[in-house]
Design an enzyme around this catalytic site. Structure first.
Site, PDB file in Angstrom:
ATOM      1  N   TYR A 243       0.839  -1.215   0.000  1.00 17.04           N
ATOM      2  CA  TYR A 243       0.000   0.000   0.000  1.00 17.04           C
ATOM      3  C   TYR A 243       0.866   1.255   0.000  1.00 17.04           C
ATOM      4  O   TYR A 243       1.825   1.324  -0.754  1.00 17.04           O
ATOM      5  CB  TYR A 243      -0.982  -0.011   1.191  1.00 17.04           C
ATOM      6  CG  TYR A 243      -1.596  -1.368   1.393  1.00 17.04           C
ATOM      7  CD1 TYR A 243      -2.466  -1.876   0.446  1.00 17.04           C
ATOM      8  CD2 TYR A 243      -1.278  -2.167   2.480  1.00 17.04           C
ATOM      9  CE1 TYR A 243      -3.026  -3.136   0.602  1.00 17.04           C
ATOM     10  CE2 TYR A 243      -1.824  -3.420   2.643  1.00 17.04           C
ATOM     11  CZ  TYR A 243      -2.692  -3.905   1.702  1.00 17.04           C
ATOM     12  OH  TYR A 243      -3.230  -5.144   1.847  1.00 17.04           O
ATOM     13  N   VAL A 261      -3.009  -7.617   7.180  1.00 16.88           N
ATOM     14  CA  VAL A 261      -3.193  -7.034   8.518  1.00 16.88           C
ATOM     15  C   VAL A 261      -3.161  -8.074   9.640  1.00 16.88           C
ATOM     16  O   VAL A 261      -3.193  -7.707  10.806  1.00 16.88           O
ATOM     17  CB  VAL A 261      -4.479  -6.183   8.656  1.00 16.88           C
ATOM     18  CG1 VAL A 261      -4.372  -4.872   7.907  1.00 16.88           C
ATOM     19  CG2 VAL A 261      -5.706  -6.961   8.251  1.00 16.88           C
TER      20      VAL A 261
HETATM   21  N1  GLN Z   1      -9.682  -8.396   5.224  1.00 14.42           N
HETATM   22  C1  GLN Z   1      -8.924  -7.182   5.415  1.00 14.42           C
HETATM   23  C2  GLN Z   1      -9.756  -5.983   5.022  1.00 14.42           C
HETATM   24  O1  GLN Z   1     -10.406  -6.035   4.028  1.00 14.42           O
HETATM   25  C3  GLN Z   1      -7.661  -7.233   4.634  1.00 14.42           C
HETATM   26  C4  GLN Z   1      -6.837  -5.956   4.748  1.00 14.42           C
HETATM   27  C5  GLN Z   1      -5.357  -6.197   4.768  1.00 14.42           C
HETATM   28  O2  GLN Z   1      -4.885  -7.277   5.111  1.00 14.42           O
HETATM   29  N2  GLN Z   1      -4.615  -5.163   4.496  1.00 14.42           N
HETATM   30  O3  GLN Z   1      -9.758  -4.972   5.671  1.00 14.42           O
END
Ligand code: GLN
Length: 308
Positions: A243, A261
């Site tokens: 990101y 995350v």
């Molecule tokens: N399932 C998480 C979400 O949609 C995935 C986000 C991530 O791992 N950055 O917020």
């Protein structure tokens, strides 16, 4: 040539002892239960040797690391037509950002931000029932990792179903532009569930081998994707995999990588190794804090940065 076993051992020791551990994600309530003290690392080299350290056998929620594999499946299904539905430029914004979608007519910047990954999931879902699409994703991971034990944490999936208002907004917004083909609830159901797949560092590093070896599993010789496709997936991982932290990751680690995350990162050292690290504490961009530091140490000591 530095000895991989001792490098991995040193890294696991250092990471276990460090006081700075980042923040465990809590916006998906079930993820907040993860142990901030955990750290794992697994490296699979070209010869198929697996070197592990710390909690490398403990399953964790792979979350957005799953997006590498859904991208691979969607490209297999529709090829370059995928790029009509999603771009391949870094976003410079947070993983769950909505700001670019209005100006860009509902086409997400890349397949790794949430909006882009939801569009990719929608491509995999078309022509299937949600259960079949999810089964296809799960079987793909089991096949790549050569491990049928990989499963889904239903509590994490349910937790995100209940609280994923932002993702619901992204999906509805894309649907209004005609970017999603399937009912929003179906697409999101598959998305939440593939994010809730649990894998250990060992399983994840095994699953990433094809990306490190021109699209082939070096152990079996089977081709998963063409060399060209593996190269391109790696390129998107390098530019978009972290990101708004992708530049920093490239600068410090110098490898294609994809974070989640849950605190996992899959990194690819082309021609050399597939690497998975896990530590649940995150930095401000939602990427594993110690995971990145561990990869930085590994690439420095092994000389594995793609930038020489
Ligand atoms: N399932 C998480 C979400 O949609 C995935 C986000 C991530 O791992 N950055 O917020």
């Amino acid at each position: 040539m530095p000895d991989l076993d001792s490098v991995v051992r040193d890294i696991a020791e250092e990471m276990r002892a460090r006081p700075d551990r980042g923040e465990v994600a809590s916006y998906i309530p079930e993820l907040a239960r993860a142990d901030a003290q955990a750290f794992g690392i697994a490296v699979v080299d070209r010869e198929g040797r697996v070197v592990t350290g710390g909690d490398a056998e403990v399953p964790f929620s792979i979350q957005s690391v799953s997006k590498v594999f859904t991208l691979t499946l969607a490209l297999g299904k529709v090829g370059d037509r995928l790029w009509r539905r999603v771009g391949r430029e870094p976003s410079g914004s947070a993983f769950n950002s909505i700001v670019q979608l209005e100006a860009e007519h509902g086409i997400p910047r890349n397949p790794f931000i949430n909006a882009g990954a939801i569009a990719v999931t929608d491509v995999i879902l078309s022509g299937h029932q949600p259960r079949e699409a999810l089964g296809e994703i799960l079987r793909f991971l089991q096949f790549l990792a050569e491990d049928p034990a990989i499963g889904i944490d239903e509590a994490v999936a349910a937790s995100e179903q209940r609280t994923g208002f932002r993702n619901r907004a992204l999906a509805n917004y894309m649907k209004s532009f005609g970017v999603l083909e399937n009912p929003v609830d179906f697409t999101l159901g598959v998305y939440f569930h593939h994010c809730a797949i649990t894998m250990s560092c060992r399983q994840l590093a095994m699953a990433g081998r094809f990306l490190a070896h021109n699209g082939r599993n070096p152990a079996t010789g089977f081709s998963v994707v063409s060399p060209e496709r593996a190269r391109r997936i790696n390129a998107i991982m390098l530019t978009c995999g972290h990101y708004d932290g992708s530049g920093e990751f490239a600068y410090r680690v110098g490898l294609p990588g994809k974070s989640g995350v849950g605190g996992g990162i899959l990194a690819v050292a082309p021609g050399k190794a597939s690497i998975a690290v896990w530590s649940p504490g995150l930095d401000a961009s939602g990427n594993s804090h110690l995971g990145r530091i561990a990869l930085e140490r590994l690439t420095q000591r092994m000389g594995w940065s793609i930038f020489g």
